[in-house]
Write an enzyme that holds these catalytic residues in place. Structure first.
Site, short mmCIF file in Angstrom:
data_model
loop_
_atom_site.label_atom_id
_atom_site.label_comp_id
_atom_site.label_asym_id
_atom_site.label_seq_id
_atom_site.Cartn_x
_atom_site.Cartn_y
_atom_site.Cartn_z
N ASP A 82 0.28 -1.17 -0.08
CA ASP A 82 0.42 -0.01 0.26
C ASP A 82 0.95 1.02 -0.10
O ASP A 82 1.55 1.33 0.75
CB ASP A 82 -1.28 -0.13 1.27
CG ASP A 82 -1.89 0.80 1.30
OD1 ASP A 82 -2.64 1.31 0.25
OD2 ASP A 82 -2.14 1.58 2.51
N HIS A 83 0.63 2.64 -1.23
CA HIS A 83 1.32 3.10 -1.09
C HIS A 83 2.42 2.96 -0.94
O HIS A 83 3.90 3.50 -0.26
CB HIS A 83 1.22 4.39 -0.04
CG HIS A 83 -0.04 4.87 0.20
ND1 HIS A 83 -1.14 5.95 -0.48
CD2 HIS A 83 -2.00 4.83 0.73
CE1 HIS A 83 -2.10 5.79 -0.36
NE2 HIS A 83 -2.18 5.22 0.02
N ASP A 104 2.50 5.27 -5.50
CA ASP A 104 2.22 6.33 -5.69
C ASP A 104 2.92 7.50 -5.47
O ASP A 104 3.66 7.56 -4.60
CB ASP A 104 1.61 6.08 -3.95
CG ASP A 104 0.62 7.39 -3.47
OD1 ASP A 104 0.52 8.55 -4.73
OD2 ASP A 104 0.19 7.47 -2.29
P1 13P Z 1 -9.31 5.20 5.69
O1 13P Z 1 -8.19 5.61 6.48
O2 13P Z 1 -9.94 5.16 4.71
O3 13P Z 1 -9.22 3.13 6.62
O4 13P Z 1 -7.69 4.66 4.41
C1 13P Z 1 -7.10 3.62 4.29
C2 13P Z 1 -6.22 3.51 3.24
O5 13P Z 1 -6.90 4.53 2.20
C3 13P Z 1 -4.82 2.67 3.13
O6 13P Z 1 -4.41 3.20 1.93
O1 G3H Z 2 -3.21 4.98 3.26
C1 G3H Z 2 -2.49 4.93 4.53
C2 G3H Z 2 -2.94 3.55 5.85
O2 G3H Z 2 -3.98 3.97 6.30
C3 G3H Z 2 -1.75 3.42 6.61
O3 G3H Z 2 -1.50 3.73 7.16
O4 G3H Z 2 1.25 4.69 7.07
O5 G3H Z 2 0.26 4.23 9.38
O6 G3H Z 2 -0.09 2.79 8.50
P1 G3H Z 2 0.12 3.36 7.89
ZN ZN Z 3 -4.87 4.70 1.13
#
Ligand code: 13P
Ligand code: G3H
Ligand code: ZN
Length: 311
Positions: A82-83, A104
């Site tokens: 993620d990201h 990202d």
């Molecule tokens: P929320 O903060 O709305 O749960 O979003 C999570 C998210 O987009 C993780 O990439």
């Molecule tokens: O998009 C963000 C997610 O909620 C992940 O958050 O980077 O604090 O793990 P984090």
């Molecule tokens: Zn996100």
């Protein structure tokens, strides 16, 4: 079933008018709660690991915990970064066995975003891994990106075709008014469904991703505040809006904050009611159950992917 990419999941979700839940995982209890819920619901599942999660837990631990989930269930599971903020982070995850990565580069210029996304796509596709990218900027805070409200930017639908053609990316996160964290709207919640509609007309059949899609259930806000927390005005995306997005081109819905809140609300209450307890299993067990319960609710009420694991 071994780990899978999201390709087949998204095809079926797009055609079936539902979405796959992408849940952020940071430790064993979160993984177990999410996976038990999806397994009981017979739902396809994306487990996603952020840069912050990698730093907190060590990616090797998370990878093996996710592999344990695969070994103990039959449902299709995709392991997603993620990201991802750099080519190197994405490459590291591809090399570790992730089946999907997000690059990202949404904070960069259009041309720079295309360049870095394409470099990740070229490497990932060579290794059988799929890639998600982002166009537009969501407000909110996450470990890698911190976008102030004033810098948030809706996705420009006129850019999406060129972006997808030039990068060959497999899915695209767009900004239509959601944001990360537990404080998403000051006034009435509003999502730009017109942008989503426009994007999907320009990219027929192409899977769209919605970040920042927690609903911040008010019963959890109340429970956290009642047991010593302080989250005044916390507010998320109404469930019916997410359901609507899931019937459209949105195939992946990202949820993290709601899991954090379910866990925190449960542990706060537990501590207040059981001041003498000190065995972590006593409060982490109920926290894991609370995660399972909220994920089952999401699958049935928001995502609509129950029973779709073996279609
Ligand atoms: P929320 O903060 O709305 O749960 O979003 C999570 C998210 O987009 C993780 O990439
Ligand atoms: O998009 C963000 C997610 O909620 C992940 O958050 O980077 O604090 O793990 P984090
Ligand atoms: Zn996100």
């Amino acid at each position: 079933m071994p780990l899978v990419t999201s390709t087949e999941m998204f095809k079926k979700a797009y055609n079936g008018g539902y979405a796959i839940g992408a849940f952020n995982v940071n430790n064993m209890e979160i993984i177990q709660g999410v996976v038990e819920a999806a397994n009981e619901e017979k739902a396809p599942l994306i487990l996603q690991v952020s840069k912050g999660a990698r730093k907190y837990a060590n990616p090797v631990y998370l990878k093996h915990l996710i592999e344990a989930a695969v070994e103990t269930t039959e449902i299709p599971i995709c392991m997603h970064l993620d990201h991802g903020d750099t080519f190197d982070t994405c490459k590291d995850c591809v090399d570790m066995g992730f089946t999907s990565v997000m690059i990202d580069a949404s904070s960069k210029t259009f041309e720079e975003n295309i360049k870095i996304t394409k470099s990740v796509v070229d490497y990932a596709h060579d290794h059988g891994v799929v890639v998600e990218a982002e166009l537009g900027k969501l407000a909110g805070i996450e470990d890698a990106v911190n976008v102030a409200d004033k810098d948030a930017q809706y996705t420009d639908p006129r850019q999406v075709q060129e972006f997808v053609q030039r990068t060959n990316v497999d899915s695209l996160a767009i900004a239509i008014g959601t944001s990360h964290g537990a404080y998403k709207f000051k006034g009435e919640p509003k999502l730009r469904f017109d942008i989503l509609e426009d994007v999907s007309k320009r990219l027929p059949g192409f899977p769209i991703v919605l970040h920042g899609a927690s609903s911040v259930p008010q019963y959890l806000v109340e429970q956290i505040n009642e047991y010593g927390g302080n989250m005044p005005g916390a507010r998320g995306v109404p469930e019916e809006m997410l359901r609507q997005a899931a019937t459209m081109a949105v195939c992946k819905i990202n949820i993290d904050s709601d899991l954090r809140m379910a866990m925190t609300a449960t542990i706060r209450k537990y501590f207040k009611e059981n001041p003498a307890h000190f065995d972590p299993r006593q409060y982490l067990g109920p926290a894991r159950e609370a995660i399972k319960e909220i994920v089952k609710h999401k699958i049935e009420t928001v995502l609509g992917c129950q029973g779709k694991a073996f279609d």
